[in-house]
Write an enzyme that holds these catalytic residues in place. Structure first.
Site, PDB file in Angstrom:
ATOM      1  N   ALA A  84       0.834  -1.209   0.000  1.00 15.66           N
ATOM      2  CA  ALA A  84       0.000   0.000   0.000  1.00 15.66           C
ATOM      3  C   ALA A  84       0.864   1.253   0.000  1.00 15.66           C
ATOM      4  O   ALA A  84       1.381   1.659   1.048  1.00 15.66           O
ATOM      5  CB  ALA A  84      -0.917  -0.013   1.228  1.00 15.66           C
ATOM      6  N   LYS A  87       2.938   5.388  -6.110  1.00 16.96           N
ATOM      7  CA  LYS A  87       4.046   4.861  -6.910  1.00 16.96           C
ATOM      8  C   LYS A  87       4.357   5.630  -8.191  1.00 16.96           C
ATOM      9  O   LYS A  87       5.097   5.127  -9.042  1.00 16.96           O
ATOM     10  CB  LYS A  87       3.774   3.401  -7.255  1.00 16.96           C
ATOM     11  CG  LYS A  87       2.482   3.209  -8.050  1.00 16.96           C
ATOM     12  CD  LYS A  87       2.342   1.795  -8.554  1.00 16.96           C
ATOM     13  CE  LYS A  87       1.152   1.670  -9.472  1.00 16.96           C
ATOM     14  NZ  LYS A  87       1.013   0.374 -10.091  1.00 16.96           N
ATOM     15  N   SER A 126      12.349  -1.654  -4.812  1.00 15.04           N
ATOM     16  CA  SER A 126      12.422  -1.399  -6.246  1.00 15.04           C
ATOM     17  C   SER A 126      13.866  -1.275  -6.703  1.00 15.04           C
ATOM     18  O   SER A 126      14.745  -0.825  -5.949  1.00 15.04           O
ATOM     19  CB  SER A 126      11.681  -0.083  -6.526  1.00 15.04           C
ATOM     20  OG  SER A 126      11.978   0.389  -7.814  1.00 15.04           O
ATOM     21  N   TYR A 151       9.755   9.366  -4.620  1.00 14.26           N
ATOM     22  CA  TYR A 151       9.249   7.987  -4.633  1.00 14.26           C
ATOM     23  C   TYR A 151      10.390   7.005  -4.360  1.00 14.26           C
ATOM     24  O   TYR A 151      10.300   6.126  -3.495  1.00 14.26           O
ATOM     25  CB  TYR A 151       8.588   7.681  -5.996  1.00 14.26           C
ATOM     26  CG  TYR A 151       8.437   6.210  -6.265  1.00 14.26           C
ATOM     27  CD1 TYR A 151       7.440   5.472  -5.648  1.00 14.26           C
ATOM     28  CD2 TYR A 151       9.330   5.532  -7.107  1.00 14.26           C
ATOM     29  CE1 TYR A 151       7.322   4.106  -5.863  1.00 14.26           C
ATOM     30  CE2 TYR A 151       9.218   4.174  -7.325  1.00 14.26           C
ATOM     31  CZ  TYR A 151       8.219   3.462  -6.710  1.00 14.26           C
ATOM     32  OH  TYR A 151       8.116   2.122  -6.909  1.00 14.26           O
ATOM     33  N   LYS A 155      11.463   4.319  -1.044  1.00 11.20           N
ATOM     34  CA  LYS A 155      11.844   2.896  -1.096  1.00 11.20           C
ATOM     35  C   LYS A 155      13.124   2.669  -0.294  1.00 11.20           C
ATOM     36  O   LYS A 155      13.227   1.713   0.481  1.00 11.20           O
ATOM     37  CB  LYS A 155      12.034   2.448  -2.548  1.00 11.20           C
ATOM     38  CG  LYS A 155      10.735   2.382  -3.355  1.00 11.20           C
ATOM     39  CD  LYS A 155       9.778   1.338  -2.814  1.00 11.20           C
ATOM     40  CE  LYS A 155       8.461   1.273  -3.543  1.00 11.20           C
ATOM     41  NZ  LYS A 155       7.422   0.515  -2.839  1.00 11.20           N
ATOM     42  N   LEU A 202       5.924   2.044 -19.586  1.00  6.43           N
ATOM     43  CA  LEU A 202       5.988   1.703 -21.008  1.00  6.43           C
ATOM     44  C   LEU A 202       4.876   0.741 -21.469  1.00  6.43           C
ATOM     45  O   LEU A 202       4.172   1.038 -22.444  1.00  6.43           O
ATOM     46  CB  LEU A 202       7.372   1.099 -21.313  1.00  6.43           C
ATOM     47  CG  LEU A 202       7.615   0.671 -22.743  1.00  6.43           C
ATOM     48  CD1 LEU A 202       7.477   1.837 -23.709  1.00  6.43           C
ATOM     49  CD2 LEU A 202       9.009   0.040 -22.869  1.00  6.43           C
ATOM     50  N   ARG A 233      16.151  -2.309 -19.871  1.00  9.06           N
ATOM     51  CA  ARG A 233      15.531  -2.628 -18.590  1.00  9.06           C
ATOM     52  C   ARG A 233      15.367  -4.147 -18.478  1.00  9.06           C
ATOM     53  O   ARG A 233      15.412  -4.871 -19.469  1.00  9.06           O
ATOM     54  CB  ARG A 233      14.122  -2.007 -18.481  1.00  9.06           C
ATOM     55  CG  ARG A 233      14.092  -0.491 -18.473  1.00  9.06           C
ATOM     56  CD  ARG A 233      14.549   0.080 -17.149  1.00  9.06           C
ATOM     57  NE  ARG A 233      14.450   1.530 -17.130  1.00  9.06           N
ATOM     58  CZ  ARG A 233      15.372   2.363 -17.619  1.00  9.06           C
ATOM     59  NH1 ARG A 233      16.457   1.866 -18.202  1.00  9.06           N
ATOM     60  NH2 ARG A 233      15.220   3.668 -17.536  1.00  9.06           N
ATOM     61  N   GLY A 299      15.497  12.033 -15.847  1.00  2.21           N
ATOM     62  CA  GLY A 299      15.514  11.088 -14.733  1.00  2.21           C
ATOM     63  C   GLY A 299      15.702   9.638 -15.138  1.00  2.21           C
ATOM     64  O   GLY A 299      15.959   8.783 -14.282  1.00  2.21           O
TER      65      GLY A 299
HETATM   66  C1  WQD Z   1      10.765   1.879 -19.108  1.00  6.69           C
HETATM   67  C2  WQD Z   1      11.489   2.378 -20.334  1.00  6.69           C
HETATM   68  C3  WQD Z   1      11.461   4.771 -20.591  1.00  6.69           C
HETATM   69  C4  WQD Z   1       7.175   5.208 -21.290  1.00  6.69           C
HETATM   70  C5  WQD Z   1       9.671   3.028 -13.273  1.00  6.69           C
HETATM   71  C6  WQD Z   1      10.049   3.399 -11.863  1.00  6.69           C
HETATM   72  C7  WQD Z   1      10.357   2.170 -11.062  1.00  6.69           C
HETATM   73  C8  WQD Z   1       9.177   1.249 -11.075  1.00  6.69           C
HETATM   74  C9  WQD Z   1       8.768   0.941 -12.468  1.00  6.69           C
HETATM   75  C10 WQD Z   1       7.038   1.391  -9.966  1.00  6.69           C
HETATM   76  C11 WQD Z   1      12.345   3.630 -20.077  1.00  6.69           C
HETATM   77  C12 WQD Z   1      10.721   4.095 -21.719  1.00  6.69           C
HETATM   78  C13 WQD Z   1       8.423   4.685 -21.039  1.00  6.69           C
HETATM   79  C14 WQD Z   1       6.896   5.742 -22.572  1.00  6.69           C
HETATM   80  C15 WQD Z   1       9.137   5.195 -23.269  1.00  6.69           C
HETATM   81  N1  WQD Z   1       8.149   1.871 -10.318  1.00  6.69           N
HETATM   82  N2  WQD Z   1       9.393   4.682 -22.013  1.00  6.69           N
HETATM   83  N3  WQD Z   1       7.901   5.717 -23.514  1.00  6.69           N
HETATM   84  O1  WQD Z   1      11.264   4.219 -15.599  1.00  6.69           O
HETATM   85  O2  WQD Z   1      12.276   1.903 -15.811  1.00  6.69           O
HETATM   86  O3  WQD Z   1      10.782   2.407 -13.914  1.00  6.69           O
HETATM   87  O4  WQD Z   1       8.576   2.135 -13.224  1.00  6.69           O
HETATM   88  O5  WQD Z   1       6.088   1.581  -9.537  1.00  6.69           O
HETATM   89  O6  WQD Z   1      10.671   2.528  -9.783  1.00  6.69           O
HETATM   90  O7  WQD Z   1      11.169   4.249 -11.888  1.00  6.69           O
HETATM   91  O8  WQD Z   1       9.800   2.186 -16.143  1.00  6.69           O
HETATM   92  O9  WQD Z   1       7.993   1.702 -17.735  1.00  6.69           O
HETATM   93  O10 WQD Z   1       8.388   4.101 -17.036  1.00  6.69           O
HETATM   94  O11 WQD Z   1      10.057   2.973 -18.523  1.00  6.69           O
HETATM   95  O12 WQD Z   1      10.007   5.197 -24.158  1.00  6.69           O
HETATM   96  O13 WQD Z   1       5.817   6.266 -22.863  1.00  6.69           O
HETATM   97  O14 WQD Z   1      10.514   2.781 -21.303  1.00  6.69           O
HETATM   98  O15 WQD Z   1      12.204   5.861 -21.071  1.00  6.69           O
HETATM   99  O16 WQD Z   1      13.478   3.513 -20.855  1.00  6.69           O
HETATM  100  P1  WQD Z   1      11.128   2.769 -15.407  1.00  6.69           P
HETATM  101  P2  WQD Z   1       8.945   2.765 -17.349  1.00  6.69           P
END
Ligand code: WQD
Length: 340
Positions: A84, A87, A126, A151, A155, A202, A233, A299
């Site tokens: 809970a 995020k 995370s 955020y 963590k 994504l 990733r 970021g």
């Molecule tokens: C993944 C990749 C983006 C959206 C974040 C948090 C982490 C965790 C999961 C949870 C990156 C690229 C994304 C888009 C894109 N948090 N992207 N177009 O940033 O690795 O992790 O989510 O609750 O703590 O930091 O995940 O899915 O946002 O991005 O190109 O519209 O996809 O640049 O390379 P991220 P993400």
């Protein structure tokens, strides 16, 4: 052996609902607690359908100290898994106090009562705690880096709360699971991710674009120092991830922990680029995605993926679902939301 009860805070959310299903399948009694601040009842209803049970649900806020105490007084709880929390990375930068108050207070309440009751605590951490790593893949002993968002900071702070508490209070043990990028949905398509508003992550953005809810996916940067220029990733299937929790809870409750506080990476160990993920999604679901290259997102780290061998050795867990299966499940879930 008598059945053990696991409290799942945030059990109606994306990860919590999948974990609940796997705990039930493994023979645990599950108690779900959620305040529905960031989700509706879709996943809770889906969990009941999958398990064939009307699982107990308490509507409550973990920032409410008295309510947390009441919950633990009224139920015999052997372990708590804490999800809970808020995020959204961007929102946490815009409104840090919302994140610090909610995510820290709720966990402090859980720790306080767990200490009194001698309850084991599993914390959902995370990969964000690794920041931009110097060496890849990252292992559990890799350095934590200063976080770039409130955020991420919550963590790290909650990990430290847990470590310090289990060191000080011998009646509790703790595990932190560091998730990489959880994606996909349950194979039944009855539970999945339900982002509010415009998805920040994504895969939900991809599925919503494929569904016609969004016009075009922006790929954030193709000039990174990676083979195809897009970020790398470690995308972990949500059901695989949920099963890691069952292994971790079993380890705590069966007294198999090596130390009273343990950390495990939960990922596949396979890096995937944004473009590779898009291509796989198109191929496995036989469709074309409208996307364009856009500027980098502030970021974002260039690359992060894990070495999952410690979890395999100690928890007996490893990811088994292929990226293809996972991306098919993500699309099946989106189609279900469309009513197809
Ligand atoms: C993944 C990749 C983006 C959206 C974040 C948090 C982490 C965790 C999961 C949870 C990156 C690229 C994304 C888009 C894109 N948090 N992207 N177009 O940033 O690795 O992790 O989510 O609750 O703590 O930091 O995940 O899915 O946002 O991005 O190109 O519209 O996809 O640049 O390379 P991220 P993400």
């Amino acid at each position: 052996m008598s059945r053990k009860t696991v409290l799942v805070s945030g059990g109606a959310g994306y990860i919590g609902s999948h974990v609940t299903v796997e705990l039930d399948a493994a023979g645990y009694d599950v108690l779900i607690a959620d305040n529905f601040s960031n989700c509706d009842r879709t996943n809770y209803n889906g969990v009941c359908q999958i398990t064939g049970k009307q699982l107990p649900l308490v509507e409550m806020d973990f920032c409410d100290t008295a309510a947390v105490r009441r919950l633990f007084d009224e139920h015999q709880i052997d372990a708590v898994i804490h999800f809970a929390a808020f995020k959204a990375v961007g929102e946490s930068v815009a409104d840090p106090l919302k994140y610090y108050c909610n995510n820290l207070e709720s966990f402090l309440n859980i720790l306080q009562v767990s200490r009194e009751k001698g309850c084991n605590v599993l914390f959902s951490s995370s990969a964000t705690v690794y920041g931009e790593p110097e060496h890849l893949p990252v292992s559990e002993t890799s350095e934590r880096k200063p976080c770039t968002s409130p955020y991420g900071n919550t963590k790290q702070i909650c990990e430290d709360f847990l470590r310090d508490c289990v060191n000080a209070y011998p009646q509790i043990k703790g595990i932190a699971l560091r998730y990489f990028n959880p994606i996909g949905a349950h194979p039944s398509a009855l539970i999945g991710e339900l982002p509010r508003g415009v998805p920040q992550n994504l895969v939900p953005f991809i599925t919503q674009t494929a569904a016609g809810k969004r016009e075009c996916l922006s790929v954030f940067g193709n000039d990174y120092d990676t083979p195809d220029g897009t970020c790398l990733r470690d995308y972990i299937d949500i059901v695989d991830l949920a099963k890691a929790h069952v292994c971790a809870v079993g380890r705590m409750l069966e007294n198999k922990m090596k130390t009273s506080y343990e950390i495990f990476n939960v990922g596949t160990g396979r890096p995937l680029s944004v473009l590779e993920l898009i291509t796989t999604f198109e191929k496995v679901n036989n469709l074309k995605l409208n996307y364009k290259i856009a500027p980098r997102r502030p970021g974002d780290v260039t690359a992060v993926w894990c070495d999952p061998s410690y979890a395999e050795k100690e928890l007996g867990w490893k990811a088994v679902r292929s990226t293809e299966e996972t991306l098919a499940s993500a699309w099946a879930w989106e189609k279900r939301l469309l009513g197809e």
